[in-house]
Write a protein that holds these residues in place. Structure first.
Motif, PDB file in Angstrom:
ATOM      1  N   THR A   7       0.938  -1.261  -0.101  1.00  0.00           N
ATOM      2  CA  THR A   7       0.146  -0.001  -0.219  1.00  0.00           C
ATOM      3  C   THR A   7       0.873   1.120   0.030  1.00  0.00           C
ATOM      4  O   THR A   7       1.885   1.147   0.389  1.00  0.00           O
ATOM      5  CB  THR A   7      -0.868   0.037   1.130  1.00  0.00           C
ATOM      6  OG1 THR A   7      -0.257   0.142   2.413  1.00  0.00           O
ATOM      7  CG2 THR A   7      -1.792  -1.079   1.272  1.00  0.00           C
ATOM      8  N   ASN A  67      -3.517   3.127   0.764  1.00  0.00           N
ATOM      9  CA  ASN A  67      -3.940   2.949  -0.525  1.00  0.00           C
ATOM     10  C   ASN A  67      -3.242   1.803  -1.397  1.00  0.00           C
ATOM     11  O   ASN A  67      -1.847   1.805  -1.727  1.00  0.00           O
ATOM     12  CB  ASN A  67      -3.774   4.113  -1.405  1.00  0.00           C
ATOM     13  CG  ASN A  67      -4.684   4.227  -2.649  1.00  0.00           C
ATOM     14  OD1 ASN A  67      -5.889   4.125  -2.323  1.00  0.00           O
ATOM     15  ND2 ASN A  67      -4.203   4.517  -3.696  1.00  0.00           N
ATOM     16  N   CYS A 101       1.045   3.215  -6.811  1.00  0.00           N
ATOM     17  CA  CYS A 101       0.142   3.860  -6.337  1.00  0.00           C
ATOM     18  C   CYS A 101      -0.332   4.667  -7.755  1.00  0.00           C
ATOM     19  O   CYS A 101      -0.009   5.514  -8.164  1.00  0.00           O
ATOM     20  CB  CYS A 101       0.282   4.475  -4.976  1.00  0.00           C
ATOM     21  SG  CYS A 101      -1.006   5.593  -4.561  1.00  0.00           S
ATOM     22  N   PRO A 161      -7.557  -0.120  -5.200  1.00  0.00           N
ATOM     23  CA  PRO A 161      -7.460   0.958  -4.494  1.00  0.00           C
ATOM     24  C   PRO A 161      -8.550   2.217  -4.257  1.00  0.00           C
ATOM     25  O   PRO A 161      -9.550   2.062  -5.049  1.00  0.00           O
ATOM     26  CB  PRO A 161      -6.284   1.930  -5.622  1.00  0.00           C
ATOM     27  CG  PRO A 161      -6.723   1.282  -6.648  1.00  0.00           C
ATOM     28  CD  PRO A 161      -7.158  -0.224  -6.437  1.00  0.00           C
TER      29      PRO A 161
END
Length: 242
Positions: free
Chosen positions: A59, A80, A110, A149
């Motif tokens: 994450t 996320n 991400c 996400p």
């Protein structure tokens, strides 16, 4: 058998006119991504990763850019989950030096824009994570449905693509000044006479940078494209234009 897309041969051998360029030749692997349904044990872009079921999914907690935030950057309210960008087995990419004991590269990021990331100072880009694995011992009970996400820019989520790896020869754009002055300028290649292997004389309007140097498209290993040679380090840069 369908071997996938193949790069057309160059019209001419650039080392015929400039033998010094042979010292700047490298093999690269063009990946030729095409939309499809890759499987977990295949190399892919945007496909499922061979991921150990007991290993937490990575994450991101780094603040990200948003036009809704007062200062244009806001934190993730919860960590996320990253999205899968690339899975590449060593057998499909002999032009990459895999670390000893590994045979699988996985790239995740991400899927929003960040700035001043660790090792990516000043880069307005996704937060990239590279993972090297030994599939013989490290990957068992693979995850098939990773978490999604919450903060996401849809343009940064790759569509699933199968790959058709192909090794091709390319030549560097990072040449000594004296050599670049002879092969690099556009006007050096307009209407140049060449001799082919059978002795045939031809007249081609070619440009070293665009026609005869680095291979186009999505690739692994080899030489960097011109747009990737920014004046600050960019570890983890991945270019997927196809």
């Amino acid at each position: 058998m369908n071997v996938g897309p193949v790069t057309p041969p160059r019209l001419v051998d650039v080392t015929q006119r400039y033998p010094e360029l042979a010292d700047y030749a490298r093999l690269t692997t063009r990946l030729h991504p095409r939309r499809g349904e890759p499987q977990v044990y295949q190399s892919s872009i945007g496909g499922p990763l061979l991921w150990p079921s007991r290993e937490p999914w990575p994450t991101c907690t780094t603040p990200w850019w948003s036009h809704e935030a007062d200062d244009y950057f806001q934190p993730h309210h919860v960590p996320n989950p990253l999205v899968a960008v690339l899975q590449l087995f060593a057998a499909d990419a002999p032009t990459i030096n895999f670390p000893p004991g590994t045979d699988l590269l996985q790239v995740l990021w991400c899927p929003v824009h960040h700035i001043d990331l660790p090792d990516q100072e000043g880069a307005y880009a996704p937060a990239v994570r590279l993972i090297w694995r030994d599939t013989a011992v490290a990957v068992k009970g693979a995850i098939t449905q990773p978490p999604s996400p919450l903060d996401v820019d849809d343009t940064l989520v790759p569509k699933p693509c199968v790959l058709h790896p192909e090794q091709v020869l390319e030549y560097s754009l990072d040449l000594p000044d004296e050599l670049w002055k002879r092969v690099g300028p556009d006007d050096q290649w307009g209407g140049t006479e060449w001799f082919l292997g059978d002795g045939t004389r031809v007249w081609y309007d070619l440009n070293y940078q665009y026609d005869l140097s680095v291979a186009p498209g999505t690739k692994a290993g080899g030489w960097a494209q011109w747009h990737s040679k920014d004046p600050y380090p960019m570890p983890g840069r991945l270019w997927i234009p196809d």
